[in-house]
Design an enzyme around this catalytic site. Structure first.
Site, mmCIF file in Angstrom:
data_model
loop_
_atom_site.group_PDB
_atom_site.id
_atom_site.type_symbol
_atom_site.label_atom_id
_atom_site.label_comp_id
_atom_site.label_asym_id
_atom_site.label_seq_id
_atom_site.Cartn_x
_atom_site.Cartn_y
_atom_site.Cartn_z
ATOM 1 N N ASP A 98 2.729 -5.654 11.975
ATOM 2 C CA ASP A 98 2.023 -4.663 11.321
ATOM 3 C C ASP A 98 2.565 -3.258 11.305
ATOM 4 O OD1 ASP A 98 0.155 -3.584 9.665
ATOM 5 O OD2 ASP A 98 -1.770 -4.180 11.039
ATOM 6 N N ASN A 108 0.964 -1.216 -0.102
ATOM 7 C CA ASN A 108 0.129 -0.083 -0.059
ATOM 8 C C ASN A 108 0.831 1.185 0.124
ATOM 9 O OD1 ASN A 108 0.757 -0.662 2.573
ATOM 10 N ND2 ASN A 108 -1.175 0.303 3.608
#
Length: 422
Positions: free
Chosen positions: A304, A93
């Site tokens: 993450d 992303n």
């Protein structure tokens, strides 16, 4: 360069054992019990320390290209090494998305030049991560992609998800899905429940995750594809994964370290550094996540790592972006988790070393064995680390641990036989 790492407790076959490690070049050449007096090379005294395989983090956002003001490849890989992570997988992303062979190749080549932590690239599953048209997975795999994901966004169209699983299975690679039904999660900032009502924060129901987890597992079993469920955070999702494994498809899953240490109750201070997606679980869900991790239903632990600029996070809780950094605190958090929940530290370490190496087929990584890469971390469990601004190598500081002291200290890191100087 030759090294003898002596007098340490070495993690071998899931147990800490007093051994000496011989490193020659980039590989471990011997593991011995005796201490040779005529060793020709540099000696490293690891007395009182644990020697751990270099950690592997399969879910990090390094922000390059396009968001270098948050993080770039160099700062992200330095942060990884500072936290004892010698292999890190970056998510697509970015801007533009990592949806072309050129983008994947360019990032991998830059990482080679930097010669820091090992970089693995997860490419976009759909062009522009728009969820409408599949990327050229074959050429992306040839360029070095190890999986496909639109992470940051779900693959919302079930037909596209089905085709992605079919296509990726041709290369024995996973589709890694951020499972979130946006029609259910919209406007939410924390887990929906007692504490969201008590704190007056709009909540995200657990079903926003679990309904898509169930869909993806059904599609994987329909196609005989490999779906990897990203950052599992609810008990309902755990039940779907446990029930779905062992059938026609390949089902694997990860849990974020933050979901194992924080619950929705911990948002009582409205700290924007604690806002992430999926949000902190309830206490009951957290217990189910830990149980699933320990029994193998959940395969690996990830960070993450999601860096943001200070000005982005220094706003009221509900306006702040989602995300917490984690590369530089992972090992310390694992040690904290082992003591807080009375869990075997060795078992938790498996979930960030040998388990991800086996799952993603990383030869020569994740274990301390002869002929494996000398990716090693020396960790002093009796010392502590104060997480001041100067400790971090990441550009970001969006962590709930900033200014706090955690038990344990990384004293040295070796990657490919080279001692790291951060």
């Amino acid at each position: 360069m030759r090294y003898l790492i002596e007098n340490g407790e070495v993690l071998i076959e899931g147990k800490f054992q007093r051994k000496n490690i011989v490193v020659d070049g980039e590989k471990i050449t011997d593991i011995i019990e005796n201490n040779p007096h005529d060793f020709n090379g540099k000696r490293i005294d690891a007395k009182g320390q644990l020697i751990i395989p270099g950690l592997i983090d399969m879910h990090a956002h390094l922000r390059e290209p396009g968001y270098e003001y948050k993080e770039d490849l160099e700062s992200g890989l330095k942060a990884a090494l500072n936290g004892g992570i010698t292999t890190v997988a970056c998510m697509p992303n970015t801007r533009p998305s990592l949806d072309s062979p050129a983008a994947v190749h360019s990032l991998k080549e830059k990482a080679k030049v930097l010669s820091l932590a090992r970089l693995e690239v997860i490419a976009a599953a759909t062009k522009g991560r728009e969820g409408k048209e599949l990327t050229e997975m074959g050429t992306l795999a040839q360029a070095g992609a190890i999986g496909f994901s639109d992470d940051g966004d779900p693959i919302w169209d079930p037909h596209i998800m089905r085709r992605a699983l079919e296509y990726a299975s041709s290369f024995h690679l996973p589709v890694i899905d951020h499972c979130e039904e946006r029609a259910l999660s919209r406007n939410g900032s924390m887990r929906e429940g007692y504490y969201s009502n008590y704190y007056g924060i709009y909540g995200i129901p657990d079903a926003a995750e679990s309904v898509m987890v169930a869909r993806d597992i059904d599609l994987a079993n329909l196609t005989a594809g490999w779906v990897h469920i990203a950052h599992v955070s609810t008990g309902k999702s755990v039940n779907h994964i446990r029930h779905g494994k062992g059938k026609r498809g390949k089902i694997s899953a990860e849990v974020c370290i933050h979901h194992l240490l924080f619950t929705d109750k911990d948002l009582e201070d409205y700290d924007p550094a604690k806002k992430l997606n999926p949000p902190f679980p309830t206490k009951e869900d957290q217990e189910m996540l830990i149980e699933a991790l320990m029994d193998g239903t959940i395969d690996i632990i990830v960070t993450d790592h999601a860096p943001h600029a200070n000005w982005e996070k220094e706003v009221e809780f509900q306006r702040a972006p989602f995300g917490i950094i984690g590369l530089e605190t992972l090992l310390l958090q694992l040690f904290k988790l082992s003591r807080k929940k009375t869990l075997a530290f060795e078992k938790l370490l498996e979930k960030v070393t040998s388990a991800p190496a086996k799952l993603f087929n990383f030869a020569g990584r994740g274990r301390i064995e002869r002929h494996y890469y000398a990716d090693l971390v020396l960790f002093d469990p009796m010392d502590d680390t104060t997480l001041t601004n100067s400790y971090f190598r990441s550009k970001a500081r969006n962590t709930p641990y900033l200014g706090k002291t955690l038990q344990g200290k990384i004293t040295q890191v070796m990657c490919g036989g080279k001692l790291v100087q951060i």
